[in-house]
Design a protein around this motif. Structure first.
Motif, PDB file in Angstrom:
ATOM      1  N   ARG A 107      10.712  -0.975   0.065  1.00 17.39           N
ATOM      2  CA  ARG A 107      11.544  -0.505  -1.033  1.00 17.39           C
ATOM      3  C   ARG A 107      11.437   1.011  -1.229  1.00 17.39           C
ATOM      4  NH1 ARG A 107      10.094   0.256  -6.024  1.00 17.39           N
ATOM      5  NH2 ARG A 107       8.301  -1.136  -5.944  1.00 17.39           N
ATOM      6  N   VAL A 108      10.207   1.526  -1.247  1.00 15.38           N
ATOM      7  CA  VAL A 108      10.045   2.957  -1.538  1.00 15.38           C
ATOM      8  C   VAL A 108      10.523   3.850  -0.398  1.00 15.38           C
ATOM      9  CG1 VAL A 108       8.200   2.562  -3.210  1.00 15.38           C
ATOM     10  CG2 VAL A 108       7.609   3.187  -0.860  1.00 15.38           C
ATOM     11  N   THR A 109      10.424   3.383   0.847  1.00 14.90           N
ATOM     12  CA  THR A 109      10.913   4.219   1.949  1.00 14.90           C
ATOM     13  C   THR A 109      12.422   4.109   2.086  1.00 14.90           C
ATOM     14  OG1 THR A 109      10.373   2.484   3.548  1.00 14.90           O
ATOM     15  CG2 THR A 109       8.752   4.244   3.245  1.00 14.90           C
ATOM     16  N   ALA A 110      12.984   2.957   1.770  1.00 13.98           N
ATOM     17  CA  ALA A 110      14.433   2.790   1.864  1.00 13.98           C
ATOM     18  C   ALA A 110      15.146   3.603   0.798  1.00 13.98           C
ATOM     19  CB  ALA A 110      14.810   1.321   1.743  1.00 13.98           C
ATOM     20  N   SER A 111      14.499   3.812  -0.345  1.00 16.55           N
ATOM     21  CA  SER A 111      15.151   4.518  -1.449  1.00 16.55           C
ATOM     22  C   SER A 111      14.841   6.014  -1.467  1.00 16.55           C
ATOM     23  CB  SER A 111      14.742   3.894  -2.779  1.00 16.55           C
ATOM     24  OG  SER A 111      13.364   4.059  -3.014  1.00 16.55           O
ATOM     25  N   SER A 112      14.025   6.479  -0.507  1.00 12.31           N
ATOM     26  CA  SER A 112      13.682   7.912  -0.538  1.00 12.31           C
ATOM     27  C   SER A 112      14.513   8.708   0.453  1.00 12.31           C
ATOM     28  CB  SER A 112      12.205   8.126  -0.267  1.00 12.31           C
ATOM     29  OG  SER A 112      11.867   7.824   1.055  1.00 12.31           O
TER      30      SER A 112
ATOM     31  N   GLY B 183       9.447  12.305  -0.425  1.00  8.41           N
ATOM     32  CA  GLY B 183       8.690  11.742  -1.534  1.00  8.41           C
ATOM     33  C   GLY B 183       9.086  10.294  -1.771  1.00  8.41           C
ATOM     34  N   VAL B 184       8.283   9.598  -2.531  1.00 11.59           N
ATOM     35  CA  VAL B 184       8.602   8.223  -2.911  1.00 11.59           C
ATOM     36  C   VAL B 184       8.425   8.099  -4.416  1.00 11.59           C
ATOM     37  CG1 VAL B 184       7.894   7.259  -0.682  1.00 11.59           C
ATOM     38  CG2 VAL B 184       6.249   7.333  -2.553  1.00 11.59           C
ATOM     39  N   SER B 185       9.064   7.111  -4.965  1.00 13.49           N
ATOM     40  CA  SER B 185       8.931   6.842  -6.386  1.00 13.49           C
ATOM     41  C   SER B 185       8.276   5.478  -6.543  1.00 13.49           C
ATOM     42  CB  SER B 185      10.316   6.853  -7.047  1.00 13.49           C
ATOM     43  OG  SER B 185      10.187   6.560  -8.414  1.00 13.49           O
ATOM     44  N   ALA B 186       6.986   5.504  -6.835  1.00 13.35           N
ATOM     45  CA  ALA B 186       6.229   4.253  -6.983  1.00 13.35           C
ATOM     46  C   ALA B 186       5.199   4.430  -8.091  1.00 13.35           C
ATOM     47  CB  ALA B 186       5.556   3.887  -5.670  1.00 13.35           C
ATOM     48  N   GLY B 187       5.682   4.401  -9.324  1.00 12.64           N
ATOM     49  CA  GLY B 187       4.771   4.553 -10.455  1.00 12.64           C
ATOM     50  C   GLY B 187       4.149   5.934 -10.471  1.00 12.64           C
TER      51      GLY B 187
ATOM     52  N   GLU C 123      -0.235   8.867  -0.911  1.00 14.71           N
ATOM     53  CA  GLU C 123      -0.916   8.442  -2.144  1.00 14.71           C
ATOM     54  C   GLU C 123      -0.792   6.937  -2.343  1.00 14.71           C
ATOM     55  OE1 GLU C 123      -0.422  12.233  -5.129  1.00 14.71           O
ATOM     56  OE2 GLU C 123       1.347  10.986  -4.759  1.00 14.71           O
ATOM     57  N   LEU C 124       0.368   6.396  -2.024  1.00 11.00           N
ATOM     58  CA  LEU C 124       0.572   4.956  -2.165  1.00 11.00           C
ATOM     59  C   LEU C 124      -0.297   4.188  -1.178  1.00 11.00           C
ATOM     60  CD1 LEU C 124       2.065   2.694  -3.611  1.00 11.00           C
ATOM     61  CD2 LEU C 124       3.943   2.983  -1.970  1.00 11.00           C
TER      62      LEU C 124
END
Length: 181
Positions: free
Chosen positions: A176-181, A131-135, A142-143
């Motif tokens: 950013r979202v892939t590095a933090s997931s 998963g990712v965290s992007a709003g 989805e992103l």
């Protein structure tokens, strides 16, 4: 729930070509974190330089043919950097394939090629295993869909020049979202 189909009607050759480059740069951001993990940073940067020179050409600038050719070659070979058995192998291969549409845009662009590019971007994003965290979105797929829609909105509102900044913003966001997931 089925994903919305992007409305690509009425786009010019140049708009479609630039949108293919934007899609590739967006996916490059997601691929960067994987490239660091597997030691493929330099080949991915070579691909990115090739796409950026093509992008510049579509925006009215000069294209460095040698840089584009080297980028194309790297894009062709980099797909093999990760085996299918690696947990991120399927994502890597599908993500790299998005780049072919940017390189192809030098000769062939238009609504159908862009549709294929967007589909490839969605396929790759759908293969991201975390998963990712992007709003409001929780997956890379989805992103990707949201950013495709935004790129279409921008090109219709302000033309291709408005996409230069968006491309880099999207690349950084996906990184950013892939590095933090």
């Amino acid at each position: 729930m089925p994903l919305p189909e992007p409305d690509l009607t009425g786009l010019s050759y140049t708009e479609a070509a630039v949108l293919a480059c934007v899609s590739t740069l967006r996916m490059e951001g997601a691929l960067e974190s994987v490239a660091e993990e597997v030691g493929a940073v330099e080949p991915l940067r070579t691909v990115g330089r090739g796409v950026r020179t093509i992008f510049a050409r579509h925006l009215g600038g000069e294209m460095d043919v040698a840089t584009a050719a080297t980028g194309f070659s790297a894009n062709w070979h980099i797909e093999q950097e990760l085996p299918d058995t690696h947990p991120l192998g399927p994502f890597w291969k599908a993500g790299i394939r998005v780049g072919f549409f940017a390189f192809l845009s030098v000769q062939v662009a238009g609504e159908e090629r862009l549709r294929e590019c967007f589909e490839q971007g969605r396929e790759a994003a759908g293969l991201w295993p975390r998963g990712v965290s992007a709003g409001p979105v929780g997956s890379l797929l989805e992103l990707e869909v949201a950013r495709q829609e935004e790129s279409l909105r921008v090109v219709r509102a302000s033309g291709v020049a408005g996409l230069r900044e968006l491309a880099e913003e999207d690349r950084r966001l996906f990184r950013r979202v892939t590095a933090s997931s």
